[in-house]
Design an enzyme around this catalytic site. Sequence first.
Site, PDB file in Angstrom:
ATOM      1  N   SER A  58      39.649  17.612  60.492  1.00 29.82           N
ATOM      2  CA  SER A  58      40.374  17.260  61.713  1.00 29.82           C
ATOM      3  C   SER A  58      41.845  17.617  61.608  1.00 29.82           C
ATOM      4  CB  SER A  58      40.290  15.751  61.944  1.00 29.82           C
ATOM      5  OG  SER A  58      38.964  15.356  62.113  1.00 29.82           O
ATOM      6  N   HIS A  64      36.371  23.394  64.056  1.00 28.73           N
ATOM      7  CA  HIS A  64      36.536  21.968  64.347  1.00 28.73           C
ATOM      8  C   HIS A  64      35.710  21.593  65.572  1.00 28.73           C
ATOM      9  CE1 HIS A  64      39.505  18.515  65.498  1.00 28.73           C
ATOM     10  NE2 HIS A  64      38.461  18.046  64.847  1.00 28.73           N
ATOM     11  N   GLU A 119      37.386  24.024  68.165  1.00 30.89           N
ATOM     12  CA  GLU A 119      38.739  24.498  67.890  1.00 30.89           C
ATOM     13  C   GLU A 119      38.632  25.381  66.644  1.00 30.89           C
ATOM     14  OE1 GLU A 119      41.435  21.262  66.817  1.00 30.89           O
ATOM     15  OE2 GLU A 119      43.069  22.161  67.931  1.00 30.89           O
ATOM     16  N   ASN A 164      44.142  17.097  67.529  1.00 30.96           N
ATOM     17  CA  ASN A 164      44.600  15.822  66.979  1.00 30.96           C
ATOM     18  C   ASN A 164      46.117  15.670  66.996  1.00 30.96           C
ATOM     19  OD1 ASN A 164      42.255  14.211  66.361  1.00 30.96           O
ATOM     20  ND2 ASN A 164      41.682  15.958  65.091  1.00 30.96           N
TER      21      ASN A 164
HETATM   22  P1  NAD Z   1      31.278  10.548  57.850  1.00 26.05           P
HETATM   23  O1  NAD Z   1      31.934   9.523  57.005  1.00 26.05           O
HETATM   24  O2  NAD Z   1      30.345  10.127  58.942  1.00 26.05           O
HETATM   25  O3  NAD Z   1      30.466  11.601  56.931  1.00 26.05           O
HETATM   26  C1  NAD Z   1      30.993  12.187  55.766  1.00 26.05           C
HETATM   27  C2  NAD Z   1      29.808  12.549  54.854  1.00 26.05           C
HETATM   28  O4  NAD Z   1      30.297  13.334  53.751  1.00 26.05           O
HETATM   29  C3  NAD Z   1      29.102  11.317  54.234  1.00 26.05           C
HETATM   30  O5  NAD Z   1      27.725  11.360  54.562  1.00 26.05           O
HETATM   31  C4  NAD Z   1      29.324  11.504  52.729  1.00 26.05           C
HETATM   32  O6  NAD Z   1      28.216  11.057  51.943  1.00 26.05           O
HETATM   33  C5  NAD Z   1      29.487  13.012  52.639  1.00 26.05           C
HETATM   34  N1  NAD Z   1      30.162  13.462  51.415  1.00 26.05           N
HETATM   35  C6  NAD Z   1      31.228  12.923  50.793  1.00 26.05           C
HETATM   36  N2  NAD Z   1      31.526  13.639  49.690  1.00 26.05           N
HETATM   37  C7  NAD Z   1      30.624  14.659  49.620  1.00 26.05           C
HETATM   38  C8  NAD Z   1      30.415  15.741  48.714  1.00 26.05           C
HETATM   39  N3  NAD Z   1      31.187  15.923  47.652  1.00 26.05           N
HETATM   40  N4  NAD Z   1      29.380  16.585  48.959  1.00 26.05           N
HETATM   41  C9  NAD Z   1      28.580  16.409  50.032  1.00 26.05           C
HETATM   42  N5  NAD Z   1      28.739  15.411  50.920  1.00 26.05           N
HETATM   43  C10 NAD Z   1      29.749  14.552  50.724  1.00 26.05           C
HETATM   44  O7  NAD Z   1      32.464  11.435  58.440  1.00 26.05           O
HETATM   45  P2  NAD Z   1      32.486  12.298  59.809  1.00 26.05           P
HETATM   46  O8  NAD Z   1      32.993  11.445  60.896  1.00 26.05           O
HETATM   47  O9  NAD Z   1      31.205  13.029  59.930  1.00 26.05           O
HETATM   48  O10 NAD Z   1      33.662  13.323  59.465  1.00 26.05           O
HETATM   49  C11 NAD Z   1      33.445  14.470  58.649  1.00 26.05           C
HETATM   50  C12 NAD Z   1      34.589  15.452  58.858  1.00 26.05           C
HETATM   51  O11 NAD Z   1      34.628  15.827  60.239  1.00 26.05           O
HETATM   52  C13 NAD Z   1      35.975  14.888  58.534  1.00 26.05           C
HETATM   53  O12 NAD Z   1      36.753  15.915  58.006  1.00 26.05           O
HETATM   54  C14 NAD Z   1      36.508  14.498  59.883  1.00 26.05           C
HETATM   55  O13 NAD Z   1      37.912  14.518  59.922  1.00 26.05           O
HETATM   56  C15 NAD Z   1      35.928  15.597  60.741  1.00 26.05           C
HETATM   57  N6  NAD Z   1      35.809  15.264  62.170  1.00 26.05           N
HETATM   58  C16 NAD Z   1      35.443  14.020  62.555  1.00 26.05           C
HETATM   59  C17 NAD Z   1      35.335  13.712  63.912  1.00 26.05           C
HETATM   60  C18 NAD Z   1      34.912  12.332  64.353  1.00 26.05           C
HETATM   61  O14 NAD Z   1      35.028  12.032  65.555  1.00 26.05           O
HETATM   62  N7  NAD Z   1      34.427  11.483  63.469  1.00 26.05           N
HETATM   63  C19 NAD Z   1      35.567  14.701  64.873  1.00 26.05           C
HETATM   64  C20 NAD Z   1      35.898  16.000  64.450  1.00 26.05           C
HETATM   65  C21 NAD Z   1      36.016  16.257  63.084  1.00 26.05           C
END
Ligand code: NAD
Length: 283
Positions: free
Chosen positions: A120, A141, A153, A191
């Site tokens: 993000s 993104h 994005e 963001n």
């Molecule tokens: P989340 O916490 O739901 O999921 C993250 C996952 O990563 C977990 O299942 C965890 O077990 C896994 N993980 C951690 N370390 C790991 C590794 N070494 N190898 C493999 N898997 C691993 O988080 P999310 O909300 O899905 O966010 C993920 C990314 O997307 C972040 O960078 C976030 O900033 C970005 N993002 C989030 C949103 C949102 O609205 N939540 C929107 C756009 C982008």
Amino acid sequence: MAGTDRIAVLGAGQMGNGIAHVFAQSGYSVTMVDISPDALAKGCATIASNLDRQIKKGTLPAEQREAIISRIATATSIDAIGEATLVVEAVTENRDLRFKIFGDFDRHARASAILASNTSSISITEIAARTKRPEQVIGMHFMNPVPVMQLVEVIRGLATSAETTARVLELSKAVGKTPVEVQDYPGFVANRILMPMVNEAVFCLMEGVGSAESIDTVMKLGMNHPMGPLALADLIGLDTCLAILDVLHDGLGDPKYRPCPLLRKYVAAGWLGRKTKRGFYAY
Ligand code: NAD
């Protein structure tokens, strides 16, 4: 259609499973990798229930359901990304974790593979510098919820090549999204603009300007936002919001991005929003 591309998605959380879903729905073979078997099981269950919702709404023919699910393999080891032509990383929003993962990608991914991050806010240029192929590293993104939201994005790091950018723009369109190309600055565009609004809503709550409900109602009815900023923060995850604000604050050096102490307090308490069933609202 999918051609010879194979996709690997690292992270099966709310974003990772959504990204796997849209690629599989567009005909691509996908491998979803997560260190947590529980996260993989939950991710697969979420994909199945989101497909059911699409079928119920009439946006997906029911007979495609099983074929889509069968295109998604799961794995707990990064070794499984070896066949991918595009790797999309969607792990927890943490710089050091990402830097390590992108270093590891070089050993596990094909030399020709594009390495994309769904971060993000973390610098694509810095992530790319951890690899031996910075010209093949890019930000992809997606927005939450991925199967529903139109935007991708696309963030070019300093070294990202025109070929990599063109390919990722093309792949984004191939999964039915509208890509928008932006440059690599903290928080990119989405963001950089969204998080200060979310943060200001948390300041309003902390200062007692309004209740969570009144703040969100003002923004919904007054600004025509489909969701209020506090409900949106709960959906995104308060830990993710805080991590993004820290990147904006550190990266741009302007105190206007300082995260609200109340947001820090909620994260410290483990009240992360919907995913922990408690944030600004109870779920
Ligand atoms: P989340 O916490 O739901 O999921 C993250 C996952 O990563 C977990 O299942 C965890 O077990 C896994 N993980 C951690 N370390 C790991 C590794 N070494 N190898 C493999 N898997 C691993 O988080 P999310 O909300 O899905 O966010 C993920 C990314 O997307 C972040 O960078 C976030 O900033 C970005 N993002 C989030 C949103 C949102 O609205 N939540 C929107 C756009 C982008």
